[in-house]
Scaffold this active site. Structure first.
Site, PDB file in Angstrom:
ATOM      1  N   ASP A   1       0.886   8.609   1.234  1.00 29.67           N
ATOM      2  CA  ASP A   1       1.014   7.711   2.378  1.00 29.67           C
ATOM      3  C   ASP A   1       0.725   6.293   1.884  1.00 29.67           C
ATOM      4  O   ASP A   1       0.340   6.082   0.724  1.00 29.67           O
ATOM      5  CB  ASP A   1       0.096   8.115   3.539  1.00 29.67           C
ATOM      6  N   TRP A   2       0.896   5.337   2.753  1.00 35.44           N
ATOM      7  CA  TRP A   2       0.784   3.916   2.397  1.00 35.44           C
ATOM      8  C   TRP A   2      -0.627   3.623   1.856  1.00 35.44           C
ATOM      9  O   TRP A   2      -1.602   3.643   2.612  1.00 35.44           O
ATOM     10  CB  TRP A   2       1.066   3.068   3.635  1.00 35.44           C
TER      11      TRP A   2
END
Ligand code: NOJ
Length: 763
Positions: A272-273
Site C-alpha cells: 500500500d502507499w
C-alpha cells in the site's frame, strides 16, 4: 513392474514435451536479458508528484515498473512511449489509479452496492467503470476492497461490502469479473485489497493494530480474498496494519505461506502507499533499508511510494542480503501482469473523444442507487403518490406540496461519497434537481430550502427557516447524513450521530405537525435510533453517486419499490460495536434480559441466571443484517427440504440438499423480495455462529402472487476452519477446512433475525 517404469518414463517425457505457456516463455526470455537494475526498476511505482527531472530518466532507462494517478491519455501515452521506445528492453508501464466506485459516472459506494444484493448489477457497474477508465489510459484499478468490516466507526467501512464473509466474497468476485471481463486480454486489472485483516483495526481507528487468531482469519477475513483471486484478480494489495504483531507488508505467513504456497497465486502483490516505509514507525525496522529487506522476504513485489526498493535493493543484492532469485520471483509476477494486460503488444491508449456518461452507464448508476437504498421505517407516508389522504388541503390541490430540505438535498459533491477522484460534480443529479423536474411535470408542488448547507452546520436561523417553510408544506422530505469527507480512509468517528444540528432540525420540522421523511446519505451505518423514532419514514441510501437524485425521487414517489437490504448490522449505540449477526451463542445467550430501568433500586448482587447483553439494549441491534422494507409485504412459508439427510459419503446419489420455500406477496403492488439462506451448525468441534449466510436471491413478485425459491446446499457449504484432528485446542499450526457430521438448522428468511429453521443432518 517394467511396464510401470515405462509408463512413468512416458509420462515424464510427455510433461517435458508440453509446449511452455507462451507468456511464461516470454517472461523467461525477458528476464534473461534484464540487468539487476532493470529488474529492480520494475518493482517501483511512482506518482505524478515526482518532477519530470526525477521520473523521466528512470522511465526512459527502463527503471520504473508503474506510474500512478495520471488520467490524461496524452500524458499516459507520452510516458508509455518513453518506456517502450526509449528504454533498452521496451517494457511498458503499468498505469494505475484508484477507480473505486466509478470513474466519471459514479455508482453507489461499495457498501451501498452491497445493499443491492444484486451481483449482476455490481458486475455491470464494474464493467461500465472499466470502459470509462481505460479511455483515460488507466489499466489497473486498486479495487475491490474486500475487508470484512464490522465496525462502522472505521471510515473505510464505506469502501467494502459490509460485515459478512459470504456477501463480501460474492460481491468482490462480481466486481473483479466486471473490471476484467472474460477476454484473454484484460482491459482493466483489478487489485483486491487490503491483505489482510485491515478492517479489524482496534477501536475502529484506521491503521490501528489487529489481533486475529488464525482460525478467525481463515474463517472470516481471508475467504473474500480467495474468492476475488479465484475470479481472476490480476493483483492484490497489502494492508497497512500489523496483524498479530507483524505488519502486512512484511508478513510472510500471509504473503508467502498462504498467498503463494497454499493458494498458488501467480499475480502481483503490491504494497500500500508507503506501507513498506511505515514499518519504521511500526517499530519493526530501524530504517528504510531494513524495510526493503523485510518486504522482499515477504515477497511484496512492487513498492508503492516508499522508495525503499528504488534506493536500497541494488546494494542489498550486491551485498548478498537479498538474492537475485528473490528479485526474479517478484519481477516474474510483474511481467506476467503486463503480458496479461496485453501491454507488450498494445501499450498505448487509443485517444478518441471520450465516451463518458453514456446512457447505459447512467441507467446502471440509477438502478444501483435505487437498489442500494434500504427502507428502514414507513408509517404509511411512502410512497408519496399513495398518501394523498395524509396531506392537508393547504393548497387545494391533488399534488402534494413538498418541502425539500437538508444538507444533502442539493450537494453534488457529497452525494458521490468517498474515493472518487475523477467524478464531475456538475454531472451529478441531486434530489433537489430531480424533484424540480417532478414539479415541472406537475407531479408535486415544490418548496425549496434556501442557501447552501452542509452536514456539520449548526444554525438557529436555518432551523427557523425550515420551521417556517414546513408550515406551508404537506410533507417534508429531509435529505441528511454525512458529507463525503466524513467517511473513507482515516475518517473514523467515535460518535455515529447525524453531524451538526440535523437532529434538532428534524425535531423542529416534526414539531410543525407535518409528516417528515428522512433520507440518510452517509458512508456508514449511523446510530440514529432517536432520529428514526422522531420521523415518519426513513430511507437509508448511503452515498449513491451521479444518479442518486432521480433514484431517490423514484423511490419516494413510488415509481420504484425499495429493494435494498442492510449489508451490515445497525447498532442502537456505539457501545455495542462490534455488533454482527454472525455471532456465537455464548454459554449464556440473552434469553430474558433485565434492562436497566427494570432493576429495582438497591438491588443486590446475585449470581445465577445472568446472561450476555447490554443493560440498555439487551443483545439486540437497531436493525439486523439483511433487513429492509418495501411498499408491499411478503410472507415466507415454511422451509422445505429435499431430504433430512445430506449424505456426503462417497458415491452417494444425493450429495446436494434442495432447500426451498414459498414467498407470497401479500400486499397490493409488485416488489422484490431478497430471500436469504442461513445455516447453523448446531454442534461443532469449535463453537459455531448462530447463523451464517450461504446464499441469497432477488425475486420480483407481483401483488397477490407467490414464488417458490430454491437454494442448494452441499457439504462444502457446511465446511469451516477448525483444528485438525489430533491437535489440541490452543495449539497452533494445524488447521482443517471441512464439514463435521451432525445436525444443522437452515433458514430461508427475509433477514438475519427472522424466520423459522428446518433441521437436517450431515452424514
Ligand atoms: C492507500 C489506500 O489504503 C489504498 O486503498 C489505495 O489504493 C492507495 N492508498 C493508493 O491510493
Amino acid at each position: 513392474m517394467k511396464s510401470r517404469i515405462f509408463l512413468f518414463i512416458a509420462l515424464v517425457a510427455m510433461v517435458g514435451c508440453q509446449p511452455k505457456d507462451p507468456i511464461e516463455q516470454r517472461i523467461d526470455d525477458l528476464l534473461a536479458q534484464m540487468t539487476l537494475e532493470e529488474k529492480i526498476g520494475q518493482m517501483n511505482q511512482l506518482d505524478p508528484s515526482w518532477s519530470a527531472e526525477e521520473k523521466e530518466p528512470l522511465i526512459a532507462q527502463g527503471l520504473m515498473g508503474s506510474i500512478f494517478n495520471i488520467v490524461d491519455p496524452q500524458e499516459v501515452n507520452r510516458l508509455q512511449r518513453m518506456a517502450v521506445e526509449e528504454s533498452r528492453l521496451g517494457i511498458p508501464l503499468l498505469v494505475a489509479r484508484d477507480v473505486i466506485h466509478g470513474f466519471r459516472t459514479i455508482y453507489p459506494i461499495p457498501l451501498g452496492q452491497a445493499a443491492t444484493f444484486d451481483l449482476a448489477l455490481v458486475e455491470e457497474a464494474a464493467r461500465l467503470t472499466a470502459e470509462e477508465a481505460v479511455q483515460a489510459g488507466v489499466r489497473w484499478t486498486f479495487s475491490p476492497m474486500v475487508d470484512v468490516a464490522r465496525d462502522p466507526r472505521w471510515g473505510r467501512v464505506a469502501e467494502g461490502y459490509g460485515e459478512d464473509t459470504y456477501l463480501t466474497s460474492q460481491m468482490g468476485a462480481a466486481a473483479v469479473r466486471g473490471y476484467q471481463g472474460s477476454d484473454s486480454i484484460v482491459k482493466l486489472a483489478a487489485c483486491v485489497k487490503h491483505f489482510a485483516g485491515y478492517a479489524v483495526s482496534e477501536g475502529g481507528r484506521d491503521y490501528n493494530s489487529t489481533w486475529i487468531p488464525e482460525i478467525q482469519l481463515r474463517e472470516t477475513y481471508l475467504p473474500p480474498f480467495k474468492a476475488a483471486l479465484d475470479a481472476g484478480s490480476l493483483s492484490i494489495m497489502c494492508a497497512f496494519n500489523d496483524i498479530n504483531g507483524v505488519p502486512a507488508s512484511a508478513n510472510k505467513h500471509l504473503n508467502v505461506n498462504i498467498l503463494r504456497d497454499e493458494w498458488q497465486y501467480d499475480g502481483l502483490l503490491v504494497s500500500d502507499w508507503g506501507s513498506i516505509y511505515n514499518m519504521v514507525a511500526h517499530g519493526i525496522a530501524t530504517d528504510r533499508r531494513e524495510t526493503a529487506i523485510q518486504s522482499v522476504e515477504a515477497q511484496v513485489e512492487m513498492d508503492m511510494q516508499s522508495n525503499a526498493y528504488l534506493w536500497y535493493l541494488k546494494d542489498l543484492v550486491e551485498q548478498g542480503v537479498v538474492s537475485e532469485q528473490q528479485i526474479d520471483a517478484c519481477v516474474r509476477d510483474i511481467l506476467r501482469m503486463k503480458f496479461r494486460l496485453g501491454l507488450f503488444d498494445n501499450p498505448y491508449c487509443e485517444v478518441e473523444t471520450p465516451q463518458y456518461f453514456q446512457p447505459e452507464a447512467l441507467a446502471a448508476a440509477q438502478r444501483a442507487a435505487e437498489e442500494s437504498a434500504v427502507l428502514l421505517k414507513n408509517d404509511g407516508i411512502l410512497p408519496l403518490h399513495n398518501s394523498t389522504q395524509l396531506y392537508t388541503t393547504l393548497h387545494n390541490s391533488k399534488q402534494p406540496t413538498v418541502l425539500l430540505c437538508g444538507p444533502l438535498a442539493h450537494n453534488q459533491h457529497d452525494q458521490n461519497g468517498t474515493w472518487c477522484f475523477d467524478k464531475v460534480d456538475s454531472m451529478t443529479i441531486t434530489p433537489l434537481m430531480a424533484f424540480r423536474q417532478l414539479a415541472k411535470e406537475g407531479k408535486i408542488r415544490l418548496i425549496e430550502q434556501k442557501g447552501k448547507h452542509w452536514s456539520r452546520e449548526v444554525s438557529q436561523s436555518n432551523i427557523a427557516q425550515l420551521t417556517r417553510l414546513a408550515k406551508q408544506a404537506d410533507v417534508v422530505l429531509y435529505f441528511g447524513g454525512e458529507e463525503s469527507i466524513l467517511s473513507g480512509e482515516a475518517r473514523c468517528r467515535a460518535h455515529l450521530n447525524l453531524p451538526g444540528d440535523q437532529s434538532e432540525q428534524l425535531r423542529a420540522l416534526k414539531a410543525t405537525g407535518k409528516p417528515v421523511v428522512l433520507t440518510v446519505m452517509a458512508g456508514r451505518p449511523l446510530c440514529i435510533a432517536d432520529d428514526i423514532a422522531a420521523v415518519d419514514a426513513v430511507l437509508y441510501a448511503f452515498h449513491g453517486g451521479t444518479m442518486q437524485g432521480p433514484a431517490l425521487a423514484n423511490l419516494i414517489m413510488g415509481e420504484v419499490a425499495p429493494s435494498g437490504r442492510l449489508p451490515i448490522t445497525f447498532p442502537q449505540a456505539e457501545g455495542q460495536i462490534p455488533l454482527y449477526y454472525n455471532k456465537k451463542n455464548t454459554g449464556r445467550p440473552a434469553d430474558h434480559p433485565v434492562l436497566i430501568d427494570d432493576i429495582p433500586v438497591g438491588a443486590g448482587q446475585f449470581s445465577i441466571g445472568e446472561s450476555s447483553y447490554w443493560l440498555e439494549y439487551g443483545d439486540q441491534p437497531l436493525y439486523p443484517f439483511g433487513y429492509g422494507l418495501t411498499y408491499t409485504t411478503f410472507e415466507y412459508g415454511s422451509v422445505v427440504l429435499s431430504d433430512t439427510i445430506l449424505d456426503s459419503t462417497p458415491y452417494t446419489l444425493h450429495p446436494t440438499l434442495q432447500v426451498s420455500c414459498i414467498i407470497k406477496n401479500t400486499g397490493n403492488r409488485t416488489a422484490t423480495a431478497v430471500p436469504q439462506l442461513y445455516i447453523r451448525d448446531l454442534v461443532g468441534s469449535l463453537t459455531r455462529p448462530i447463523r451464517e449466510l450461504k446464499g441469497f436471491q432477488r425475486v420480483t413478485i407481483p401483488a397477490g402472487e407467490s414464488r417458490t425459491v430454491t437454494f442448494e446446499l452441499t457439504e462444502e457449504d457446511l465446511a469451516y476452519w477448525h483444528l485438525a484432528e489430533g491437535v489440541t485446542l490452543g495449539a497452533d499450526g494445524a488447521y482443517a477446512h471441512s464439514a463435521e457430521p451432525g445436525d444443522f438448522h437452515v433458514w430461508i428468511a427475509p433477514n438475519a433475525a427472522e424466520g423459522q429453521p428446518a433441521k437436517f443432518t450431515l452424514k
